[in-house]
Design an enzyme around this catalytic site. Sequence first.
Site, PDB file in Angstrom:
ATOM      1  N   LYS A 122      17.299  45.293  29.437  1.00 11.43           N
ATOM      2  CA  LYS A 122      16.233  44.988  28.485  1.00 11.43           C
ATOM      3  C   LYS A 122      16.442  43.640  27.824  1.00 11.43           C
ATOM      4  O   LYS A 122      15.468  42.957  27.481  1.00 11.43           O
ATOM      5  CB  LYS A 122      16.127  46.082  27.418  1.00 11.43           C
ATOM      6  CG  LYS A 122      15.447  47.329  27.923  1.00 11.43           C
ATOM      7  CD  LYS A 122      14.897  48.168  26.786  1.00 11.43           C
ATOM      8  CE  LYS A 122      14.205  49.413  27.313  1.00 11.43           C
ATOM      9  NZ  LYS A 122      13.901  50.383  26.247  1.00 11.43           N
ATOM     10  N   LYS A 204      11.753  53.588  40.701  1.00  5.95           N
ATOM     11  CA  LYS A 204      11.222  54.780  40.041  1.00  5.95           C
ATOM     12  C   LYS A 204       9.792  54.512  39.564  1.00  5.95           C
ATOM     13  O   LYS A 204       9.499  53.398  39.121  1.00  5.95           O
ATOM     14  CB  LYS A 204      12.119  55.064  38.830  1.00  5.95           C
ATOM     15  CG  LYS A 204      12.107  56.485  38.353  1.00  5.95           C
ATOM     16  CD  LYS A 204      13.219  56.695  37.350  1.00  5.95           C
ATOM     17  CE  LYS A 204      12.735  57.564  36.223  1.00  5.95           C
ATOM     18  NZ  LYS A 204      13.772  57.939  35.281  1.00  5.95           N
ATOM     19  N   LYS A 207       5.986  54.114  33.654  1.00  7.06           N
ATOM     20  CA  LYS A 207       4.754  53.956  32.888  1.00  7.06           C
ATOM     21  C   LYS A 207       4.551  52.512  32.467  1.00  7.06           C
ATOM     22  O   LYS A 207       3.475  52.131  32.053  1.00  7.06           O
ATOM     23  CB  LYS A 207       4.716  54.912  31.697  1.00  7.06           C
ATOM     24  CG  LYS A 207       5.923  54.864  30.799  1.00  7.06           C
ATOM     25  CD  LYS A 207       5.892  56.005  29.772  1.00  7.06           C
ATOM     26  CE  LYS A 207       7.231  56.118  29.076  1.00  7.06           C
ATOM     27  NZ  LYS A 207       7.159  56.523  27.700  1.00  7.06           N
TER      28      LYS A 207
END
Length: 340
Positions: A122, A204, A207
Site C-alpha cells: 500500500k 484475486k 473490489k
Amino acid sequence: MTTETQNPKPQKPVILSGMQPTSGLMLGNLIGALRNWVTFQQNYDCYFCVVDLHALTVRQVPAELRKRTLDVAAMYIAGGVDPEQSAIFIQSHVPEHAELAWILNTFTGMGECSRMTQFKDKSTQHSDNVNVGLFTYPVLMASDILLYQANVVPVGEDQKQHLELTRNIAERFNYHYSPTFTVPEPFIPEQGGRIMSLQEPQKKMSKSDPNTNATIFLVDSDDQIRAKIKRAVTDSGTTIQRSPERPAIGNLMEMFSIVTGGQSFADIERDFEGKGYAEFKIALADAVVDYVRPVRERFLKIRADVPELTRIVQNGAEKARRTASKTLRKVYKKVGLVER
Ligand code: TRP
C-alpha cells in the site's frame, strides 16, 4: 479463557470479522467470506464490523465513505447475517477500538509493522500519502479482534500475516501482565477462498480493481453479470477441463461449482464434454445471476430503509460495546491507568 471463571454461563466461542467500506462488495466477498459468516452464526457468538477507521488510511471522499459504510452493513444482512443473532456494527461507533489500539501500539515493534507485506504494497500504491495510520493499520486490526476475545477470525489469505501479528501482540501482553486476551486462530477458507479476477486469473478478484470487467459486484444487474462473464478471459485450448496450465477456465469452473451448490469438477467436465467456452459461459452466467440476484434484491430493500438499518447498526454497537468496554477496562487497569 480468563473470562470463563467470572462467567458461569457456558459461552459459545467468539468470531469476529470485518470488511473495509472502500467500495461495493463483490462476488468474492460473498463466496469467500459472507457465505461462511452465515454458517458460523449457529455455533459462535459473532461480531461483524464495517471497519470505517481502517478505510481512512487511504484518502476517502467523505460522502462516499458514509454511503459505502451503510452499503456494506446492508450487504452483510443481504448475504444472510442475521442481526438478531450476530452483532453488526460500525467500527467507529465503538470508541474502544481506537482506545485499545493506542495501548497495543506500545506493545508493537516498528520492525514488526515494517515487515507487513500489505504495508509495503500500500505504501508503494499510495506513495503520495504514506501516513502513520497505514503503518499501524494491523495494530488497529489486532484491537478489533482482541477486544472481543475472539477465538476465531475468518480472513482471506492476504490477512494471515496480520493475524500472526495479532497473536504475537496478545501473547506479549498476556506474558508481560497476566492472561488478558484470548489468542485468536485464523480461519482461512479453502475452496472458494480465492475467486480470481475475470480478466487476470492469476490475481484475486478485487473490489478495487480499476478494470471493472474483472469483478462481479453484488449490485451488478443480470445483464452486467452476463456481459462480464462473456468477456472473461480464457486460456488457449477449447475444452472445459481443469489443468494447472489453464488457470482461467479453472477459475470459471470453480465459480460454477460454488454457485451451483458444490457440483464436482468431474461432473462439470462430464456435462460440458464436447462443448466449448461459449456454451459454458452461458451456463455459468445463468448460475451466477441466480446466485447473486436474491442477494442484490435483499440488499436494495434493506438499503432503502435507512431508519431500520440505522437501528440495526446502533443495536449492534450497543452489544459490541458491552463486551469491548469490559476488555478495555481490564487492560487500562493492568497497564496502570487511573480508573475513570
Ligand atoms: N484488514 C482486513 C481486510 O482488509 C479488514 C479487517 C479489519 C479485519 N479489522 C479486521 C478482518 C478484524 C478481520 C478481523 O480484509
